[in-house]
Write an enzyme that holds these catalytic residues in place. Structure first.
Site, PDB file in Angstrom:
ATOM      1  N   GLY A 117      50.748  24.664  65.452  1.00  0.00           N
ATOM      2  CA  GLY A 117      51.328  25.352  66.186  1.00  0.00           C
ATOM      3  C   GLY A 117      51.368  26.979  66.987  1.00  0.00           C
ATOM      4  CB  THR A 120      49.050  26.693  70.196  1.00  0.00           C
ATOM      5  OG1 THR A 120      50.634  27.384  70.835  1.00  0.00           O
ATOM      6  CG2 THR A 120      49.334  25.438  69.468  1.00  0.00           C
ATOM      7  CG  ASP A 172      48.401  20.891  69.568  1.00  0.00           C
ATOM      8  OD1 ASP A 172      50.026  21.930  69.673  1.00  0.00           O
ATOM      9  OD2 ASP A 172      47.999  20.612  70.146  1.00  0.00           O
ATOM     10  CG  PHE A 173      44.908  19.374  65.320  1.00  0.00           C
ATOM     11  CD1 PHE A 173      45.469  20.159  64.136  1.00  0.00           C
ATOM     12  CD2 PHE A 173      43.555  18.776  64.334  1.00  0.00           C
ATOM     13  CE1 PHE A 173      44.525  21.298  63.521  1.00  0.00           C
ATOM     14  CE2 PHE A 173      42.430  19.489  63.798  1.00  0.00           C
ATOM     15  CZ  PHE A 173      43.332  21.072  63.898  1.00  0.00           C
ATOM     16  CD  GLN A 192      50.106  21.165  57.824  1.00  0.00           C
ATOM     17  OE1 GLN A 192      49.857  20.077  57.661  1.00  0.00           O
ATOM     18  NE2 GLN A 192      50.989  22.076  58.789  1.00  0.00           N
ATOM     19  CG  HIS A 196      44.654  21.130  55.445  1.00  0.00           C
ATOM     20  ND1 HIS A 196      45.144  20.676  56.577  1.00  0.00           N
ATOM     21  CD2 HIS A 196      45.352  20.195  54.607  1.00  0.00           C
ATOM     22  CE1 HIS A 196      46.633  19.415  55.924  1.00  0.00           C
ATOM     23  NE2 HIS A 196      46.472  19.433  54.826  1.00  0.00           N
ATOM     24  CG  ASN A 237      56.982  21.865  65.759  1.00  0.00           C
ATOM     25  OD1 ASN A 237      55.890  21.932  65.735  1.00  0.00           O
ATOM     26  ND2 ASN A 237      57.005  20.717  66.564  1.00  0.00           N
TER      27      ASN A 237
END
Ligand code: APR
Length: 250
Positions: free
Chosen positions: A25, A28, A34-35, A106, A124, A219
């Site tokens: 987030g 973006t 995002d995923f 991440q 990640h 968020n």
């Protein structure tokens, strides 16, 4: 909302050891999908690459069978040449002010580092390094970038496929993440920004920290963990970063 932002600004002003935990987030606004959001990567990748399920994009077995979707996604990311957004810049500024001691992200886009953050744990992984899946020989991004941009699968001198050190589902995270989990830094405020908190063990680290320290979650949508936070701001992170930056300059 402004009352909540004022409270967040007060908490950030008073904090001296902020741990920041970020997800897709925060990127973006830099043009990187995002995923799991409504226009998320997983939504279009499944259709575009005929994936059996969206996370196959980051699945080692699927990659061994067909690495093309991952490398096509990587090419698109490289071509974007995305730049840090207001949120990345705020976090770097807070580190310069001696208020942020650690950023755990991440994200694999390196935008925190591009914004100037220095103490970043990319839990990640990232594209900085790569390894041959056959002989484990180590490579740098510049060794494989041209192949990826020209739609060739990067191959090692031994013939094996070279995979960037992006953590795939089922792979171990970098050792520095586990070290941080076992020995978290001195923290007086946790900022959890732009993540669905759906992927373990990264999310567990953030939730452990939120359980033992004051935490602010920013968020667009609820994650289901709002009760664990001292403050939840359901808002756009660029607007949040703008409001906090302005307030801190006053
Ligand atoms: N402002 C605030 N929130 C935003 C913004 C924005 N501009 N843009 C997106 N969001 C929110 C979305 O609503 C979503 O809840 O950020 C969250 C991102 O969640 P995910 O897409 O699940 O991304 P993330 O939490 O980083 O995923 C974790 O999953 O697939 C794996 O390895 C991958 O690192 C990734 C991990």
């Amino acid at each position: 909302m402004s009352q909540k932002i004022e409270k967040a600004v007060k908490m950030i002003r008073e904090a001296e050891n902020i741990l920041v935990f970020t997800g897709a987030g925060v990127s973006t606004a830099s043009g990187i999908a995002d995923f799991r959001g409504p226009d998320g990567l997983y939504k279009w990748a499944e259709e575009k690459y005929y994936l059996p399920y969206p996370e196959a994009l980051f699945d080692l077995n699927y990659f061994a069978d067909d690495p093309r979707p991952f490398f096509d996604l990587s090419k698109n990311l490289f071509l974007l040449d995305s730049q840090p957004g207001k949120c990345h810049k705020l976090i770097a500024r807070l580190e310069d002010l001696g208020k942020v001691n650690t950023v755990v992200t991440q994200n694999i886009d390196m935008l925190h580092q591009k914004a100037g953050s220095r103490n970043v744990v990319a839990c990640h992984g990232s594209y900085e390094k790569a390894h041959c899946l056959g002989c484990r020989k180590s490579y740098e991004l510049q060794d494989i970038e041209k192949d990826i941009l020209e739609d060739r699968i990067p191959r090692c001198s031994c013939g094996g496929v070279i995979k960037p050190d992006v953590v795939f589902f089922g792979e171990a995270l970098p050792q520095e993440f586990y070290t941080l989990m076992d020995n978290p830094p001195e923290t007086d405020l946790v900022l959890i920004l732009g993540t669905s908190l759906k992927v373990q063990p990264a999310a567990q680290f953030a939730l452990n920290m939120a359980a033992s320290h004051p935490a602010i979650l920013v968020n667009l949508v609820e994650t289901g963990y709002e009760e664990a936070m001292e403050l939840f701001l359901p808002m756009n992170l660029e607007s949040f970063a703008e409001a906090v930056s302005e307030a801190l300059e006053e």
